[in-house]
Design a protein around this motif. Sequence first.
Motif, PDB file in Angstrom:
ATOM      1  N   VAL A  23       0.822  -1.209   0.000  1.00  0.00           N
ATOM      2  CA  VAL A  23       0.000   0.000   0.000  1.00  0.00           C
ATOM      3  C   VAL A  23       0.859   1.264   0.000  1.00  0.00           C
ATOM      4  O   VAL A  23       0.436   2.300  -0.515  1.00  0.00           O
ATOM      5  CB  VAL A  23      -1.001  -0.030   1.183  1.00  0.00           C
ATOM      6  N   ALA A  24       2.071   1.181   0.544  1.00  0.00           N
ATOM      7  CA  ALA A  24       2.957   2.348   0.539  1.00  0.00           C
ATOM      8  C   ALA A  24       3.512   2.642  -0.852  1.00  0.00           C
ATOM      9  O   ALA A  24       4.002   3.743  -1.098  1.00  0.00           O
ATOM     10  CB  ALA A  24       4.106   2.143   1.524  1.00  0.00           C
ATOM     11  N   SER A  25       3.431   1.660  -1.741  1.00  0.00           N
ATOM     12  CA  SER A  25       3.999   1.820  -3.079  1.00  0.00           C
ATOM     13  C   SER A  25       2.973   2.227  -4.122  1.00  0.00           C
ATOM     14  O   SER A  25       3.329   2.401  -5.300  1.00  0.00           O
ATOM     15  CB  SER A  25       4.665   0.512  -3.519  1.00  0.00           C
ATOM     16  N   VAL A  26       1.708   2.386  -3.726  1.00  0.00           N
ATOM     17  CA  VAL A  26       0.690   2.823  -4.677  1.00  0.00           C
ATOM     18  C   VAL A  26       1.057   4.234  -5.142  1.00  0.00           C
ATOM     19  O   VAL A  26       1.213   5.148  -4.310  1.00  0.00           O
ATOM     20  CB  VAL A  26      -0.705   2.821  -4.035  1.00  0.00           C
ATOM     21  N   PRO A  27       1.224   4.468  -6.440  1.00  0.00           N
ATOM     22  CA  PRO A  27       1.618   5.803  -6.905  1.00  0.00           C
ATOM     23  C   PRO A  27       0.592   6.860  -6.503  1.00  0.00           C
ATOM     24  O   PRO A  27      -0.616   6.656  -6.627  1.00  0.00           O
ATOM     25  CB  PRO A  27       1.669   5.647  -8.429  1.00  0.00           C
ATOM     26  N   ALA A  28       1.070   7.981  -6.009  1.00  0.00           N
ATOM     27  CA  ALA A  28       0.172   9.039  -5.546  1.00  0.00           C
ATOM     28  C   ALA A  28      -0.772   9.504  -6.641  1.00  0.00           C
ATOM     29  O   ALA A  28      -1.933   9.837  -6.377  1.00  0.00           O
ATOM     30  CB  ALA A  28       0.993  10.215  -5.010  1.00  0.00           C
ATOM     31  N   ARG A  29      -0.315   9.506  -7.895  1.00  0.00           N
ATOM     32  CA  ARG A  29      -1.159   9.973  -8.997  1.00  0.00           C
ATOM     33  C   ARG A  29      -2.371   9.080  -9.196  1.00  0.00           C
ATOM     34  O   ARG A  29      -3.371   9.494  -9.802  1.00  0.00           O
ATOM     35  CB  ARG A  29      -0.343  10.050 -10.285  1.00  0.00           C
ATOM     36  N   ARG A  30      -2.323   7.833  -8.676  1.00  0.00           N
ATOM     37  CA  ARG A  30      -3.458   6.918  -8.837  1.00  0.00           C
ATOM     38  C   ARG A  30      -4.480   7.067  -7.710  1.00  0.00           C
ATOM     39  O   ARG A  30      -5.537   6.432  -7.744  1.00  0.00           O
ATOM     40  CB  ARG A  30      -2.965   5.463  -8.911  1.00  0.00           C
ATOM     41  N   LEU A  31      -4.166   7.898  -6.728  1.00  0.00           N
ATOM     42  CA  LEU A  31      -5.084   8.098  -5.605  1.00  0.00           C
ATOM     43  C   LEU A  31      -6.137   9.160  -5.906  1.00  0.00           C
ATOM     44  O   LEU A  31      -7.061   9.352  -5.110  1.00  0.00           O
ATOM     45  CB  LEU A  31      -4.294   8.479  -4.353  1.00  0.00           C
ATOM     46  N   LEU A  32      -6.003   9.846  -7.011  1.00  0.00           N
ATOM     47  CA  LEU A  32      -6.957  10.873  -7.431  1.00  0.00           C
ATOM     48  C   LEU A  32      -7.384  10.531  -8.850  1.00  0.00           C
ATOM     49  O   LEU A  32      -6.573  10.578  -9.778  1.00  0.00           O
ATOM     50  CB  LEU A  32      -6.299  12.257  -7.380  1.00  0.00           C
ATOM     51  N   ALA A  33      -8.667  10.143  -9.008  1.00  0.00           N
ATOM     52  CA  ALA A  33      -9.084   9.594 -10.296  1.00  0.00           C
ATOM     53  C   ALA A  33     -10.574   9.809 -10.513  1.00  0.00           C
ATOM     54  O   ALA A  33     -11.352   9.912  -9.563  1.00  0.00           O
ATOM     55  CB  ALA A  33      -8.763   8.097 -10.348  1.00  0.00           C
ATOM     56  N   PRO A  34     -11.017   9.856 -11.770  1.00  0.00           N
ATOM     57  CA  PRO A  34     -12.446   9.979 -12.066  1.00  0.00           C
ATOM     58  C   PRO A  34     -13.186   8.704 -11.685  1.00  0.00           C
ATOM     59  O   PRO A  34     -12.580   7.635 -11.526  1.00  0.00           O
ATOM     60  CB  PRO A  34     -12.471  10.211 -13.583  1.00  0.00           C
ATOM     61  N   ALA A  35     -14.500   8.827 -11.545  1.00  0.00           N
ATOM     62  CA  ALA A  35     -15.305   7.690 -11.108  1.00  0.00           C
ATOM     63  C   ALA A  35     -16.559   7.544 -11.951  1.00  0.00           C
ATOM     64  O   ALA A  35     -17.175   8.534 -12.345  1.00  0.00           O
ATOM     65  CB  ALA A  35     -15.689   7.844  -9.641  1.00  0.00           C
ATOM     66  N   ALA A  36     -16.914   6.290 -12.203  1.00  0.00           N
ATOM     67  CA  ALA A  36     -18.212   5.931 -12.749  1.00  0.00           C
ATOM     68  C   ALA A  36     -18.998   5.260 -11.639  1.00  0.00           C
ATOM     69  O   ALA A  36     -18.471   4.384 -10.947  1.00  0.00           O
ATOM     70  CB  ALA A  36     -18.053   4.981 -13.932  1.00  0.00           C
ATOM     71  N   ILE A  65       1.564   2.453   4.629  1.00  0.00           N
ATOM     72  CA  ILE A  65       2.133   1.463   5.548  1.00  0.00           C
ATOM     73  C   ILE A  65       3.141   0.603   4.794  1.00  0.00           C
ATOM     74  O   ILE A  65       2.767  -0.155   3.892  1.00  0.00           O
ATOM     75  CB  ILE A  65       1.026   0.590   6.153  1.00  0.00           C
ATOM     76  N   VAL A  66       4.394   0.691   5.152  1.00  0.00           N
ATOM     77  CA  VAL A  66       5.437  -0.066   4.470  1.00  0.00           C
ATOM     78  C   VAL A  66       5.179  -1.560   4.652  1.00  0.00           C
ATOM     79  O   VAL A  66       4.965  -2.036   5.771  1.00  0.00           O
ATOM     80  CB  VAL A  66       6.824   0.323   4.996  1.00  0.00           C
ATOM     81  N   SER A  67       5.155  -2.283   3.544  1.00  0.00           N
ATOM     82  CA  SER A  67       4.854  -3.717   3.472  1.00  0.00           C
ATOM     83  C   SER A  67       3.395  -4.025   3.760  1.00  0.00           C
ATOM     84  O   SER A  67       3.015  -5.193   3.807  1.00  0.00           O
ATOM     85  CB  SER A  67       5.748  -4.537   4.428  1.00  0.00           C
ATOM     86  N   GLY A  68       2.558  -3.003   3.940  1.00  0.00           N
ATOM     87  CA  GLY A  68       1.157  -3.225   4.252  1.00  0.00           C
ATOM     88  C   GLY A  68       0.372  -3.725   3.055  1.00  0.00           C
ATOM     89  O   GLY A  68       0.641  -3.376   1.908  1.00  0.00           O
ATOM     90  N   SER A  69      -0.650  -4.538   3.348  1.00  0.00           N
ATOM     91  CA  SER A  69      -1.499  -5.080   2.289  1.00  0.00           C
ATOM     92  C   SER A  69      -2.712  -4.196   2.019  1.00  0.00           C
ATOM     93  O   SER A  69      -3.493  -4.467   1.108  1.00  0.00           O
ATOM     94  CB  SER A  69      -1.975  -6.476   2.666  1.00  0.00           C
TER      95      SER A  69
END
Length: 258
Positions: free
Chosen positions: A89-102, A241-245
């Motif tokens: 979860v710590a490696s999810v790119p920040a740019r993917r945390l803000l996105a359009p929705a259907a 969270i480093v290593s977090g799922s």
Amino acid sequence: MSILSTLAEALTTGRIEVVDLTAPLSADTPVIQLPPQFAQTARFELEELSRYDDRGPAWYWNNFRTGEHTGTHLDAPNHWVTGRDGDDVASVPARRLLAPAAVLDFSAQAAAEPDFLLEVEHVRQWEEQHGPLPDGGWLLYRTGWDARSASQRDFLNADDTGPHTPGVSPACARWIAEESPVLGLGVETVGTDAGAAHSFDPPFPCHAALMGSGKYGLTQLQNLAALPPTGAVVLAAPLPIVSGSGSPARVLALVERG
């Protein structure tokens, strides 16, 4: 005026509304229940450290304990064995945390049949009316299940055969993961899979397909009824969270009004 200045002005004037899609996090927050032979996630707990007293005269603070997948939370790819080599979860790119929705509304179907399953044909019918799913966005699946979130019993809706909550068919889960343009699936239930998904072939197809494809899940969302079918932008902010799922997350939607 710059794009960000226009956005700031729209937020100030109310032309853009911020809708909170996050369930309150407390000891009463419903949690998933696995068969007794498996480890169980922790409910949310607060441990008071001080509250303007001799333990700390000018401050109030707490420790807390909870599971990564308690309350409104994000599932990272490494949450499932199919994505074991994927991002934590710590490696999810920040740019993917803000996105359009259907927002696909199947609350009427889920009210009539708690075991209702979303199929590819349902998504195709929605696209005929509203246009294609957003590239790099969220598919938010509204079932009205957030109305049950004040009660562990009502939220899990279990009997002798197991939980009965709406979800996604195995074929649709594979399609969302492997063919659709979205980055993940958001739901109002305790997990992305249907309550009966333990009996599916394969079991828990949303987790297996989404995590195996490097996509994400958002669960226990609320207030999807306040969002339009298209046009909202979602901010999903898990703890890194480093290593977090996964992680509890504050999930907000920006909706243009007027």
